[in-house]
Enzyme design. Sequence first.
Site, PDB file in Angstrom:
ATOM      1  N   HIS A 126       0.874  -1.172   0.000  1.00 39.67           N
ATOM      2  CA  HIS A 126       0.000   0.000   0.000  1.00 39.67           C
ATOM      3  C   HIS A 126       0.918   1.231   0.000  1.00 39.67           C
ATOM      4  O   HIS A 126       2.001   1.187   0.576  1.00 39.67           O
ATOM      5  CB  HIS A 126      -0.839  -0.045   1.280  1.00 39.67           C
ATOM      6  CG  HIS A 126      -1.928   0.969   1.367  1.00 39.67           C
ATOM      7  ND1 HIS A 126      -1.690   2.294   1.645  1.00 39.67           N
ATOM      8  CD2 HIS A 126      -3.272   0.860   1.221  1.00 39.67           C
ATOM      9  CE1 HIS A 126      -2.839   2.943   1.675  1.00 39.67           C
ATOM     10  NE2 HIS A 126      -3.817   2.101   1.418  1.00 39.67           N
ATOM     11  N   ASP A 203       3.292  -4.210   7.966  1.00 38.54           N
ATOM     12  CA  ASP A 203       2.055  -3.459   7.826  1.00 38.54           C
ATOM     13  C   ASP A 203       0.930  -4.455   8.097  1.00 38.54           C
ATOM     14  O   ASP A 203       0.648  -5.338   7.278  1.00 38.54           O
ATOM     15  CB  ASP A 203       1.984  -2.880   6.409  1.00 38.54           C
ATOM     16  CG  ASP A 203       0.647  -2.199   6.121  1.00 38.54           C
ATOM     17  OD1 ASP A 203      -0.277  -2.325   6.935  1.00 38.54           O
ATOM     18  OD2 ASP A 203       0.552  -1.557   5.059  1.00 38.54           O
ATOM     19  N   GLN A 206      -4.226  -5.030   7.238  1.00 39.97           N
ATOM     20  CA  GLN A 206      -5.207  -6.004   6.735  1.00 39.97           C
ATOM     21  C   GLN A 206      -5.151  -7.337   7.475  1.00 39.97           C
ATOM     22  O   GLN A 206      -5.970  -8.210   7.201  1.00 39.97           O
ATOM     23  CB  GLN A 206      -4.997  -6.252   5.235  1.00 39.97           C
ATOM     24  CG  GLN A 206      -5.265  -5.041   4.357  1.00 39.97           C
ATOM     25  CD  GLN A 206      -6.735  -4.605   4.351  1.00 39.97           C
ATOM     26  OE1 GLN A 206      -7.623  -5.334   4.780  1.00 39.97           O
ATOM     27  NE2 GLN A 206      -6.969  -3.403   3.886  1.00 39.97           N
ATOM     28  N   LYS A 229     -10.532  -0.428  10.466  1.00 43.14           N
ATOM     29  CA  LYS A 229     -10.686  -1.628   9.633  1.00 43.14           C
ATOM     30  C   LYS A 229     -11.054  -2.842  10.485  1.00 43.14           C
ATOM     31  O   LYS A 229     -11.190  -3.948   9.969  1.00 43.14           O
ATOM     32  CB  LYS A 229      -9.379  -1.909   8.888  1.00 43.14           C
ATOM     33  CG  LYS A 229      -9.049  -0.856   7.827  1.00 43.14           C
ATOM     34  CD  LYS A 229      -7.824  -1.255   7.063  1.00 43.14           C
ATOM     35  CE  LYS A 229      -7.237  -0.140   6.229  1.00 43.14           C
ATOM     36  NZ  LYS A 229      -8.058   0.253   5.078  1.00 43.14           N
ATOM     37  N   CYS A 377      -4.637   2.266  -3.756  1.00 44.93           N
ATOM     38  CA  CYS A 377      -3.396   2.863  -3.215  1.00 44.93           C
ATOM     39  C   CYS A 377      -2.212   1.932  -3.463  1.00 44.93           C
ATOM     40  O   CYS A 377      -1.319   1.816  -2.612  1.00 44.93           O
ATOM     41  CB  CYS A 377      -3.516   3.175  -1.730  1.00 44.93           C
ATOM     42  SG  CYS A 377      -4.809   4.347  -1.348  1.00 44.93           S
TER      43      CYS A 377
HETATM   44  N1  PLP Z   1      -1.782  -0.633   4.607  1.00 49.21           N
HETATM   45  C1  PLP Z   1      -2.706  -1.448   4.073  1.00 49.21           C
HETATM   46  C2  PLP Z   1      -2.318  -2.845   3.711  1.00 49.21           C
HETATM   47  C3  PLP Z   1      -4.000  -0.981   3.879  1.00 49.21           C
HETATM   48  O1  PLP Z   1      -4.918  -1.781   3.364  1.00 49.21           O
HETATM   49  C4  PLP Z   1      -4.311   0.352   4.256  1.00 49.21           C
HETATM   50  C5  PLP Z   1      -5.656   0.892   4.011  1.00 49.21           C
HETATM   51  O2  PLP Z   1      -6.367   0.454   3.142  1.00 49.21           O
HETATM   52  C6  PLP Z   1      -3.319   1.143   4.819  1.00 49.21           C
HETATM   53  C7  PLP Z   1      -2.060   0.614   4.978  1.00 49.21           C
HETATM   54  C8  PLP Z   1      -3.581   2.534   5.243  1.00 49.21           C
HETATM   55  O3  PLP Z   1      -4.538   2.563   6.265  1.00 49.21           O
HETATM   56  P1  PLP Z   1      -5.104   3.957   6.765  1.00 49.21           P
HETATM   57  O4  PLP Z   1      -5.727   4.613   5.576  1.00 49.21           O
HETATM   58  O5  PLP Z   1      -6.089   3.590   7.822  1.00 49.21           O
HETATM   59  O6  PLP Z   1      -3.948   4.731   7.272  1.00 49.21           O
END
Ligand code: PLP
Length: 420
Positions: A126, A203, A206, A229, A377
């Site tokens: 992401h 990260d 998910q 989430k 993203c």
């Molecule tokens: N990392 C992953 C794998 C994600 O799916 C997301 C959001 O979709 C993020 C980071 C970023 O999360 P946030 O927008 O809550 O900061």
Amino acid sequence: MSLVRLDATALRADFPILEQTVHGHRLVYLDSAATSQKPVSVIDAISRFYREINANVHRGVHTLGDRATDAYEGARERVARFIGAPTRRSVIFTRNTTEAINLFARTWGRAHLRPGDEIVTTELEHHSNLVPWQMCAAATGAVLRVVPVGEDGVLDLDRLCEAIGARTKLVAVTHCSNVTGAIHDLERVVHHAHDRGALVLADTAQSAPHLPLDVAKLGVDVVAFSAHKMCGPTGIGVLWARPEILADAPPFLGGGSMIHEVWPDRSTWAEIPARLEAGTPNIADAVAFVAALDYLEGTGRAAIRAHERALVAETMARLVALPWVRVYGPADPTDRSGVVAFNVFADPRDAESLIHPHDVGTLLDARGIAIRVGNHCCQPLMRRLDVPATARASFYLYNDESDVDALIDGLHAARKTFLR
Ligand code: PLP
């Protein structure tokens, strides 16, 4: 026999938003990877905080101030327990995953990385786990190595491990892809990275909502995730790192709460976690996050995982049977979380006949079905898959087989529109 292990109908009753109709149809919410819906216990916890507890934290000597401080620090303790962290001291509340990763890159990254050091990441991250490292590399002179994925969007862990060398200081990798749903064997990455003296940041945006997540068992050094989430409120996220890693991390933002002493020309810093949480935090949402974690554990994290796995297996089997649908990511549903990315083609033999996912999403919305469409993203991954965007259905504990039926029927209808 039903493949689904949770009683989603009963669980759905806990989520008032799911009672509504959209364009005259039952709402079929298949966008939980973007943000999950909230159970009534979380909604009530926010309200209860403002009705009964609200005061600033770590400041007053009055009763409400003590109550708010206890609730906020209790939330920190609860998060530590949820992820198997031995202490709450290095649980840092942030706005979200993005802020958590940026915080770590700006503090630890800038303090520890030197020209020629390497940060290893992957092409399927992401943007939140890529752009902060681009910025950090530019600021420190460190080298960012981005490990490519295959044309199917799958990360070869051998390739990732091969990229980790003597100069690697940090491996920043997602536990679970938000596009392909691929779950990565972090224990293997950690083993390899630690052997070479590198830290591993996972990260877990998910994975924390969907898989049993135990930082001690995985051996990772740093994790980042967002409450929104995982049935919690927006505006609250978590950075956790082993306490010794954050012990000497310089501050992120300057201001109230993060100092020890202040003179007109200089200041000294508080210990963690306060050093990394300047200003009044998002107290109400941190406190309400506890209700979300209680809800997930009350439902059963292994049961949530099994439930989603069954839904994904069924969805994939039905999508793969349609010659005009292309599914991206791991072929085996057991290698995925509750996410399925796909595209629809008017002509199965013609890659140029892609029906733009925005059109697919709009046509599904007309039937009350909410999916995510776009680049998620993950622009580098989209380029590797050679598509402008994909559709993505993502499942959570409140989905069931009727939602899969609705999705498949909706896709048949959407494609028919384009054949006319
Ligand atoms: N990392 C992953 C794998 C994600 O799916 C997301 C959001 O979709 C993020 C980071 C970023 O999360 P946030 O927008 O809550 O900061």
